[in-house]
Design a protein around this motif. Structure first.
Motif, PDB file in Angstrom:
ATOM      1  N   ALA A 106      33.714  48.180  29.005  1.00  0.00           N
ATOM      2  CA  ALA A 106      34.799  47.627  29.810  1.00  0.00           C
ATOM      3  C   ALA A 106      34.440  47.738  31.284  1.00  0.00           C
ATOM      4  CB  ALA A 106      36.105  48.362  29.536  1.00  0.00           C
ATOM      5  N   SER A 107      34.631  46.646  32.008  1.00  0.00           N
ATOM      6  CA  SER A 107      34.463  46.640  33.459  1.00  0.00           C
ATOM      7  C   SER A 107      35.834  46.400  34.073  1.00  0.00           C
ATOM      8  CB  SER A 107      33.489  45.526  33.873  1.00  0.00           C
ATOM      9  OG  SER A 107      33.367  45.464  35.284  1.00  0.00           O
ATOM     10  N   TYR A 108      36.217  47.270  35.001  1.00  0.00           N
ATOM     11  CA  TYR A 108      37.591  47.199  35.500  1.00  0.00           C
ATOM     12  C   TYR A 108      37.646  47.569  36.972  1.00  0.00           C
ATOM     13  CZ  TYR A 108      42.722  47.508  34.899  1.00  0.00           C
ATOM     14  OH  TYR A 108      44.071  47.296  34.954  1.00  0.00           O
ATOM     15  N   ALA A 312      39.678  31.306  31.046  1.00  0.00           N
ATOM     16  CA  ALA A 312      39.336  32.649  31.543  1.00  0.00           C
ATOM     17  C   ALA A 312      39.725  32.813  33.006  1.00  0.00           C
ATOM     18  CB  ALA A 312      37.842  32.904  31.378  1.00  0.00           C
ATOM     19  N   TYR A 313      40.457  33.873  33.284  1.00  0.00           N
ATOM     20  CA  TYR A 313      40.678  34.310  34.653  1.00  0.00           C
ATOM     21  C   TYR A 313      40.695  35.826  34.625  1.00  0.00           C
ATOM     22  CZ  TYR A 313      45.468  35.601  33.457  1.00  0.00           C
ATOM     23  OH  TYR A 313      46.554  36.202  32.889  1.00  0.00           O
ATOM     24  N   THR A 314      40.277  36.451  35.701  1.00  0.00           N
ATOM     25  CA  THR A 314      40.283  37.919  35.760  1.00  0.00           C
ATOM     26  C   THR A 314      41.043  38.447  36.972  1.00  0.00           C
ATOM     27  OG1 THR A 314      38.188  38.035  36.995  1.00  0.00           O
ATOM     28  CG2 THR A 314      38.052  38.002  34.575  1.00  0.00           C
ATOM     29  N   PHE A 315      41.297  37.571  37.951  1.00  0.00           N
ATOM     30  CA  PHE A 315      42.043  37.992  39.136  1.00  0.00           C
ATOM     31  C   PHE A 315      43.475  37.527  38.988  1.00  0.00           C
ATOM     32  CE2 PHE A 315      43.309  37.292  43.684  1.00  0.00           C
ATOM     33  CZ  PHE A 315      43.346  38.631  44.036  1.00  0.00           C
ATOM     34  N   ARG A 316      44.421  38.450  39.109  1.00  0.00           N
ATOM     35  CA  ARG A 316      45.819  38.135  38.830  1.00  0.00           C
ATOM     36  C   ARG A 316      46.516  37.446  39.997  1.00  0.00           C
ATOM     37  NH1 ARG A 316      48.766  43.009  37.913  1.00  0.00           N
ATOM     38  NH2 ARG A 316      50.396  41.708  36.974  1.00  0.00           N
ATOM     39  N   TYR A 338      34.527  39.334  23.390  1.00  0.00           N
ATOM     40  CA  TYR A 338      34.900  39.313  24.814  1.00  0.00           C
ATOM     41  C   TYR A 338      36.405  39.129  24.887  1.00  0.00           C
ATOM     42  CZ  TYR A 338      35.706  37.624  29.570  1.00  0.00           C
ATOM     43  OH  TYR A 338      36.187  37.463  30.851  1.00  0.00           O
ATOM     44  N   TYR A 339      37.051  39.912  25.732  1.00  0.00           N
ATOM     45  CA  TYR A 339      38.437  39.593  26.048  1.00  0.00           C
ATOM     46  C   TYR A 339      38.840  40.270  27.348  1.00  0.00           C
ATOM     47  CZ  TYR A 339      40.722  43.987  24.491  1.00  0.00           C
ATOM     48  OH  TYR A 339      41.146  45.279  24.360  1.00  0.00           O
ATOM     49  N   SER A 340      39.851  39.697  27.975  1.00  0.00           N
ATOM     50  CA  SER A 340      40.294  40.173  29.283  1.00  0.00           C
ATOM     51  C   SER A 340      41.816  40.103  29.331  1.00  0.00           C
ATOM     52  CB  SER A 340      39.673  39.316  30.398  1.00  0.00           C
ATOM     53  OG  SER A 340      40.060  39.794  31.670  1.00  0.00           O
ATOM     54  N   PRO A 341      42.492  41.125  28.783  1.00  0.00           N
ATOM     55  CA  PRO A 341      43.951  41.099  28.711  1.00  0.00           C
ATOM     56  C   PRO A 341      44.595  41.331  30.073  1.00  0.00           C
ATOM     57  CG  PRO A 341      43.152  43.218  27.976  1.00  0.00           C
ATOM     58  CD  PRO A 341      41.934  42.371  28.225  1.00  0.00           C
ATOM     59  N   HIS A 348      43.361  43.037  39.195  1.00  0.00           N
ATOM     60  CA  HIS A 348      42.352  42.468  38.303  1.00  0.00           C
ATOM     61  C   HIS A 348      42.690  42.818  36.854  1.00  0.00           C
ATOM     62  CE1 HIS A 348      39.046  41.528  41.291  1.00  0.00           C
ATOM     63  NE2 HIS A 348      39.898  42.231  42.023  1.00  0.00           N
ATOM     64  N   ASN A 349      42.243  41.980  35.946  1.00  0.00           N
ATOM     65  CA  ASN A 349      42.303  42.317  34.530  1.00  0.00           C
ATOM     66  C   ASN A 349      41.086  43.159  34.155  1.00  0.00           C
ATOM     67  OD1 ASN A 349      44.551  40.665  34.216  1.00  0.00           O
ATOM     68  ND2 ASN A 349      43.360  38.912  33.505  1.00  0.00           N
TER      69      ASN A 349
END
Length: 358
Positions: A106-108, A312-316, A338-341, A348-349
């Motif tokens: 996980a990268s967070y 896909a988006y990772t920035f909220r 792969y997933y980014s909840p 960020h997600n």
């Protein structure tokens, strides 16, 4: 009316070629260092708009049953790599094969473990990652305090090994990597920045060593500037003042494009000198159309493109339009998930991918 339609049809021909030309420039943004040409970088940033314009032109020519439709089709097809980097439909195996050790990473960007609502998030994040059976957790904007230091967070995550590097002049802020598997060695990747950093760790997975590179590249600072644009005081200023603010924002973005490009070159040098299976992850603060993305990715694979599904988006922030957090990996690894909840603990997600060594 017929003459007007005919004139409009003629006008759409050069418009189609201009739009296609802009899409070529947007494509070139991924191969062009911002230190050499900033204007192409800005066009690359506008890639979604460029593609939507070409799509509208395509629909126009299809309705008119004209062969000029081939122009926007070519423009869109040229940027198919960008489209597949933000939307995917994939079918992947949900399980690691027998005899293979899972590497669930996980990268967070944890936003210094402070949510938008200003509450502490270490316990929430660690519980989530622990329940998700994460084997390696890479934190950007990592922060320690007197209550929760690296040792404490390691226990909360149930990941006994960790390595942390701190920003220049700080003993609490930086990047942290926590692992279920033994960390053999680690090191800082100097980005010549007081606010952004990168690091690498060599981790023993079974009998094999893998390298994990975690990066937090130069922040765009656009969210802060955007608040200025939305300020009622700004809305009531004269044209000259508005132009000065827009120019300031443009110069700030341009400066940060160049800084990220230089940082991407530094990270790439580390990747090129790594002789073991490699995972590169982090908050790049740049989109899949950028030089930063393409420079770091190189011959590596994007885990979203191989195992992701949907949009896909990772920035909220910014209406959830941007994917700026990535996980790349080398050919020695197989990505199966792969997933980014969306979580409320950061802007960020978290981004999670699962691998095994082939």
């Amino acid at each position: 009316m017929a003459a007007l339609r005919y004139f409009f049809s003629l006008l759409m021909i050069p418009v189609s070629f201009v739009a296609a030309g802009i899409s070529i420039a947007a494509y070139m943004a991924g191969q062009t260092n911002p230190n050499e040409s900033t204007w192409i970088t800005f066009i690359g940033l506008a890639m979604p708009v460029v593609l939507i314009i070409n799509l509208v032109i395509l629909v126009y020519w299809i309705i008119g049953k004209r062969w000029w439709a081939i122009v926007p089709v070519a423009a869109i097809f040229l940027n198919i790599g960008y489209l597949t980097s933000i939307f995917q439909v994939t079918v992947s195996s949900p399980e690691t094969p027998n005899g293979k050790l899972p590497i669930r990473l996980a990268s967070y960007n944890a936003g210094k473990f402070k949510s938008w609502k200003k509450f502490e998030t270490q316990h929430y994040i660690s519980e989530f990652l622990k329940n998700d059976h994460v084997d390696i957790a890479c934190f950007l904007e990592y922060r320690e305090d007197t209550k929760i230091n690296a040792e404490t967070l390691s226990r909360l995550l149930n990941l006994p090994y960790h390595a942390v590097t701190y920003l220049p002049g700080s003993t609490t802020l930086g990047i942290g990597i926590f692992s279920k598997y033994p960390i053999l060695q680690s090191g800082k990747i100097p980005l010549n920045s007081a606010t952004n950093d990168a690091m690498w760790t060599d981790i023993q997975v079974g009998e094999q060593t893998i390298r994990v590179i975690s990066c937090h590249l130069q922040t765009t600072n656009f969210s802060g500037k955007r608040k200025l644009l939305d300020d009622p005081v700004f809305q009531n200023t004269d044209i000259q003042q508005k132009e000065e603010v827009v120019l300031d924002i443009t110069q700030e973005l341009s400066k940060n494009f160049k800084l990220r490009a230089t940082q991407a070159d530094i990270v790439r040098q580390v990747i090129d000198t790594t002789g073991v299976p490699t995972i590169v992850c982090g908050d790049f603060n740049d989109t899949p159309s950028s030089y930063t993305y393409h420079r770091i990715k190189g011959e590596l694979k994007d885990s979203f493109k191989t195992s992701g599904n949907g949009y896909a988006y990772t920035f909220r922030g910014l209406h959830r339009l941007l994917r700026i957090d990535f996980i790349f990996y080398s050919d020695e690894l197989k990505c199966i998930d792969y997933y980014s909840p969306e979580k409320e603990w950061s802007d960020h997600n978290p981004v999670t991918s699962e691998f095994y060594l082939k």
